[in-house]
Design an enzyme around this catalytic site. Structure first.
Site, PDB file in Angstrom:
ATOM      1  N   SER A 167       0.827  -1.305   0.112  1.00 38.48           N
ATOM      2  CA  SER A 167       0.005   0.109   0.196  1.00 38.48           C
ATOM      3  C   SER A 167       0.928   1.010   0.011  1.00 38.48           C
ATOM      4  CB  SER A 167      -0.926   0.064   1.267  1.00 38.48           C
ATOM      5  OG  SER A 167      -1.587   1.265   1.431  1.00 38.48           O
ATOM      6  N   TYR A 180      -1.534  -0.214  10.461  1.00 37.60           N
ATOM      7  CA  TYR A 180      -1.618  -0.532   9.183  1.00 37.60           C
ATOM      8  C   TYR A 180      -0.298  -0.113   8.431  1.00 37.60           C
ATOM      9  CZ  TYR A 180      -3.390  -0.838   4.423  1.00 37.60           C
ATOM     10  OH  TYR A 180      -3.700  -1.187   3.044  1.00 37.60           O
TER      11      TYR A 180
END
Length: 277
Positions: A167, A180
Site C-alpha cells: 500500500s 496499518y
C-alpha cells in the site's frame, strides 16, 4: 465485424503482447479472494487466459459465488475454492494441500492479497487489534510465500512469482493508520529480503503499492463532497483509481515479461506518493 477485424493477424502487435504477458499456463493462487482487489484479480487473470486457480478466503460463500461466475464464463476453468484464515499459520499448509489436490497443480503465481486496515488512532490502539493487523498483513504473507517457495522447490519448478499487495501506507503515514502503515512497511522490507534469498530457487518476489481505489468499501465516502475534496487535495490526479488500472502491473508481475524483476516496489497511486509538499 469490428471484433473480427481486431485479430492478431490484422494487428501483429496484439500477438506480441499476448505472448509477452502470457498467463495461460500459469497456476495462480490468490488470498483474500472473496471481494475487492482479490475478486477483481481473479476475474482479470481469467479473462487474460489463466485457467488454473486457487481462491482462498475466510468467507467461502462469496468464494463459491465467484467460482460459479467464473465457471459459467469459462467452462474449461480449473478452480479450487479453499476456506483459509491466513492469520492462523497452521491453516496455510492445509490450504495449499487442498488447492493442489483439487487442481492437480503446484502454484507458480502467488498473490498475497489478504489484508485488513482498521482505522485506530495510536492512543486507542489495543494489543489485540495491533496483533491482528500485523498477523494478517505481514506475518501471513511471509508464511504463504514461504510455503509457496518450498512447494515450487520440491516440484522442481523454477519460474515462480510472488506478488505482495502492499500500500502507499507502506511508504507514507496517515492519521488513524499507524499500525496499518507499520504492517505494510514491514511487508515492503520483507519483499526485498525474501527476493534476494529465494533467487536461487527461481522465484521472484515483488510488491505492488496501490493508492486510493474504488471498491465497495471506499466508494460511498469518496463519492461524497468530503471524499471528493480529499482526493482533489491529496492526489495529483484528483480521483480514485479504478480496479482495472491495476491490471497492467498485475499481468506484468504474473507473466514472464517481468523475468528480470525481483525485489521491486511498484506504485499505482495517481502520483500520490510523489506529490509536492
Amino acid at each position: 465485424m469490428v471484433g473480427k477485424q481486431s485479430t492478431s493477424k490484422s494487428h501483429p502487435g496484439a500477438e506480441f503482447l499476448s505472448k509477452k504477458f502470457d498467463v495461460t499456463n500459469k497456476a495462480i493462487l490468490i488470498t483474500g479472494a472473496s471481494s475487492g482487489f482479490g475478486e477483481h484479480f481473479a476475474k482479470m487473470y481469467a479473462e487474460a487466459g489463466c485457467r488454473v486457480f486457487a481462491l482462498l478466503a475466510r468467507r467461502t460463500d462469496r468464494l463459491e459465488d465467484l467460482a460459479a461466475d467464473l465457471r459459467q464464463s469459462y467452462p474449461d476453468i480449473n478452480i479450487a475454492t479453499v476456506q483459509c484464515d491466513v492469520s492462523k499459520t497452521e491453516d496455510i499448509p492445509r490450504a495449499f494441500d487442498e488447492a493442489e489436490k483439487k487442481t492437480g497443480r503446484c502454484f507458480d503465481v502467488i498473490v498475497n492479497n489478504a489484508g485488513i486496515g482498521p482505522v485506530v488512532r495510536v492512543l486507542n490502539e489495543t494489543e489485540e487489534s495491533y496483533n491482528m493487523t500485523m498477523d494478517v498483513n505481514t506475518r501471513a504473507c511471509f508464511f504463504v510465500a514461504q510455503e509457496a517457495v518450498k512447494r515450487l522447490k520440491a516440484a522442481e519448478q523454477r519460474n515462480g512469482s510472488i506478488i505482495n499487495i502492499s500500500s502507499i501506507y507502506g511508504k507514507r503515514v496517515g492519521h488513524g493508520h499507524a499500525v496499518y502503515s507499520i504492517s505494510k512497511a514491514a511487508l515492503t522490507q520483507m519483499t526485498k529480503a525474501m527476493a534476494i534469498e529465494v533467487l536461487g530457487e527461481g522465484v521472484r518476489v515483488n510488491s505492488v503499492h496501490p493508492g486510493f481505489f474504488r471498491t465497495e468499501l471506499t466508494q460511498d465516502y469518496y463519492d461524497s463532497p468530503k471524499g471528493d475534496a480529499f482526493l482533489k487535495k491529496h492526489v495529483p490526479m484528483e480521483r480514485l483509481g479504478l480496479l482495472e488500472e491495476l491490471d497492467g502491473v498485475m499481468l506484468l508481475l504474473a507473466s514472464d515479461a517481468s523475468s528480470f524483476m525481483t525485489g521491486a516496489e511498484l506504485l499505482v497511486d495517481g502520483a500520490h506518493t510523489t506529490s509536492s509538499l
